[in-house]
Design a protein around this motif. Structure first.
Motif, PDB file in Angstrom:
ATOM      1  N   ALA A 102      25.625  57.338  33.617  1.00  0.00           N
ATOM      2  CA  ALA A 102      26.334  58.158  32.636  1.00  0.00           C
ATOM      3  C   ALA A 102      27.468  57.343  32.022  1.00  0.00           C
ATOM      4  O   ALA A 102      28.236  56.702  32.744  1.00  0.00           O
ATOM      5  N   GLU A 103      27.574  57.370  30.676  1.00  0.00           N
ATOM      6  CA  GLU A 103      28.522  56.485  30.009  1.00  0.00           C
ATOM      7  C   GLU A 103      29.197  57.148  28.800  1.00  0.00           C
ATOM      8  O   GLU A 103      28.586  57.957  28.098  1.00  0.00           O
ATOM      9  N   PHE A 104      30.446  56.756  28.548  1.00  0.00           N
ATOM     10  CA  PHE A 104      31.152  57.121  27.322  1.00  0.00           C
ATOM     11  C   PHE A 104      30.773  56.127  26.224  1.00  0.00           C
ATOM     12  O   PHE A 104      30.681  54.920  26.469  1.00  0.00           O
ATOM     13  N   VAL A 105      30.596  56.648  25.009  1.00  0.00           N
ATOM     14  CA  VAL A 105      30.109  55.833  23.894  1.00  0.00           C
ATOM     15  C   VAL A 105      31.026  56.036  22.686  1.00  0.00           C
ATOM     16  O   VAL A 105      31.382  57.172  22.361  1.00  0.00           O
ATOM     17  N   PHE A 106      31.381  54.948  22.015  1.00  0.00           N
ATOM     18  CA  PHE A 106      32.211  55.030  20.811  1.00  0.00           C
ATOM     19  C   PHE A 106      31.396  54.586  19.602  1.00  0.00           C
ATOM     20  O   PHE A 106      30.773  53.525  19.613  1.00  0.00           O
ATOM     21  N   GLU A 107      31.434  55.410  18.550  1.00  0.00           N
ATOM     22  CA  GLU A 107      30.732  55.086  17.312  1.00  0.00           C
ATOM     23  C   GLU A 107      31.736  54.609  16.266  1.00  0.00           C
ATOM     24  O   GLU A 107      32.817  55.190  16.123  1.00  0.00           O
ATOM     25  N   PHE A 108      31.370  53.570  15.538  1.00  0.00           N
ATOM     26  CA  PHE A 108      32.280  52.966  14.563  1.00  0.00           C
ATOM     27  C   PHE A 108      31.972  53.450  13.149  1.00  0.00           C
ATOM     28  O   PHE A 108      30.816  53.618  12.772  1.00  0.00           O
ATOM     29  N   GLU A 109      33.044  53.662  12.383  1.00  0.00           N
ATOM     30  CA  GLU A 109      32.892  54.029  10.977  1.00  0.00           C
ATOM     31  C   GLU A 109      33.391  52.925  10.050  1.00  0.00           C
ATOM     32  O   GLU A 109      33.159  52.976   8.842  1.00  0.00           O
ATOM     33  N   ALA A 110      34.085  51.940  10.592  1.00  0.00           N
ATOM     34  CA  ALA A 110      34.613  50.833   9.805  1.00  0.00           C
ATOM     35  C   ALA A 110      34.085  49.512  10.360  1.00  0.00           C
ATOM     36  O   ALA A 110      33.825  49.383  11.560  1.00  0.00           O
ATOM     37  N   ARG A 111      33.929  48.552   9.487  1.00  0.00           N
ATOM     38  CA  ARG A 111      33.482  47.233   9.883  1.00  0.00           C
ATOM     39  C   ARG A 111      34.607  46.518  10.639  1.00  0.00           C
ATOM     40  O   ARG A 111      35.755  46.525  10.200  1.00  0.00           O
ATOM     41  N   ILE A 222      31.029  44.051  14.144  1.00  0.00           N
ATOM     42  CA  ILE A 222      30.555  45.401  14.423  1.00  0.00           C
ATOM     43  C   ILE A 222      30.441  46.111  13.075  1.00  0.00           C
ATOM     44  O   ILE A 222      31.411  46.173  12.316  1.00  0.00           O
ATOM     45  N   GLU A 223      29.269  46.650  12.783  1.00  0.00           N
ATOM     46  CA  GLU A 223      29.028  47.293  11.498  1.00  0.00           C
ATOM     47  C   GLU A 223      29.235  48.802  11.591  1.00  0.00           C
ATOM     48  O   GLU A 223      29.058  49.394  12.659  1.00  0.00           O
ATOM     49  N   PRO A 224      29.602  49.445  10.481  1.00  0.00           N
ATOM     50  CA  PRO A 224      29.707  50.908  10.463  1.00  0.00           C
ATOM     51  C   PRO A 224      28.402  51.559  10.919  1.00  0.00           C
ATOM     52  O   PRO A 224      27.312  51.116  10.542  1.00  0.00           O
ATOM     53  N   GLY A 225      28.519  52.571  11.760  1.00  0.00           N
ATOM     54  CA  GLY A 225      27.346  53.255  12.284  1.00  0.00           C
ATOM     55  C   GLY A 225      26.871  52.716  13.616  1.00  0.00           C
ATOM     56  O   GLY A 225      26.105  53.386  14.314  1.00  0.00           O
ATOM     57  N   GLN A 226      27.302  51.511  13.985  1.00  0.00           N
ATOM     58  CA  GLN A 226      26.948  50.993  15.293  1.00  0.00           C
ATOM     59  C   GLN A 226      27.840  51.609  16.370  1.00  0.00           C
ATOM     60  O   GLN A 226      28.914  52.141  16.078  1.00  0.00           O
ATOM     61  N   PHE A 227      27.393  51.533  17.599  1.00  0.00           N
ATOM     62  CA  PHE A 227      28.142  52.125  18.703  1.00  0.00           C
ATOM     63  C   PHE A 227      28.307  51.115  19.823  1.00  0.00           C
ATOM     64  O   PHE A 227      27.600  50.099  19.873  1.00  0.00           O
ATOM     65  N   VAL A 228      29.234  51.430  20.726  1.00  0.00           N
ATOM     66  CA  VAL A 228      29.436  50.628  21.938  1.00  0.00           C
ATOM     67  C   VAL A 228      29.464  51.582  23.121  1.00  0.00           C
ATOM     68  O   VAL A 228      30.280  52.515  23.149  1.00  0.00           O
TER      69      VAL A 228
END
Length: 263
Positions: A102-111, A222-228
């Protein structure tokens, strides 16, 4: 691309696509250090011809480090073909790790572009659009992955395999203490592991900042829409085909999947 890097990427990609295992990369192309491992990983991801959906951090917790036999975090990429929606059926056919995380995930909106100075937590979070929840089903193309060592595990894309990405958290999570957030992973309705956000390098946001600066130091974007996804917070839990898995994040929601043995 050097001949050794190309050879290693070719061997790993063949093992990946054929669902076979390597006893280890041969001496002619075995990475001697992390830099060589990441060079092979980069070549492997390019060789797939697929789009990168996001990234993973492995070994951000003591349990995660013990699971793969290393003492520090490593990173890998997650491809579009490896992504699943909540409720999906995910195959464990041929999977030697047989674990759920189980993991926390962050999604990016900016490059986020590489630079010479470190990114601060404030800067990193300004580029984030959402906190999401996920379950990772890792695997390795290396037989005896626990003793493979960090450079080979990095070359093997940090054991990336399948990932179930949940919906965005609706509450104002930015004001919360993510380190104290309780996470529980249940198998067939029974709670199998409990953890907290602090398992991910002390705080999932700190794991994210570490990752952004790690990627920046490697000249990556890291591109917009990608996640970590920031590493296991409950588990890893041993699983098998036929089981249902639910990751519950207190106050935020849950993510579920069902495991199969389909080829």
């Amino acid at each position: 691309m050097s001949t050794a890097i190309d050879e290693a990427a070719r061997l790993l990609l063949a093992a990946w696509r054929d669902a076979t295992r390597l006893d280890g990369l041969p001496s002619t192309c075995k990475p001697a250090d992390l830099d060589q491992g990441y060079a092979i990983q980069d070549a492997l991801l390019v060789a797939t011809g697929e789009t990168l959906a996001g990234y993973k951090i492995a070994a951000t917790s003591v349990a995660g480090q013990q699971h793969i036999g290393i003492t520090h975090p490593i990173t890998g990429g997650l491809l579009n073909s490896q992504m699943h929606s909540p409720g999906a059926q995910v195959s464990l056919s041929g999977n030697q790790m047989c674990a759920a995380e189980a993991e926390f995930v962050f999604e990016f909106e900016a490059r986020v572009s590489p630079r010479s100075t470190q990114y601060s937590r404030v800067e990193v979070l300004q580029a984030v659009s959402a906190l999401r929840l996920g379950i990772e089903i890792p695997d390795s193309r290396l037989r005896g992955f626990e003793g493979a060592g960090a450079p080979q595990l990095v070359a093997d894309n940090a054991c990336a395999h399948m990932f179930v990405l949940g919906q965005a958290v609706a509450s104002d999570w930015r004001q919360d203490d993510l380190a104290a957030q309780r996470v529980a992973l249940s198998v067939n309705g029974e709670e199998a592991a409990v953890g907290y956000g602090a398992d991910a390098l002390g705080d999932p946001r700190d794991a994210l900042v570490w990752f952004v600066n790690h990627l920046s130091s490697r000249g990556k974007v890291i591109e917009p829409g990608q996640f970590v996804t920031t590493g296991v917070c409950a588990g890893p839990v041993t699983v098998k085909p036929g089981q249902s898995v639910i990751a519950r994040f207190d106050g935020y929601g849950e993510v579920n999947l069902r495991l199969t043995d389909d080829d």
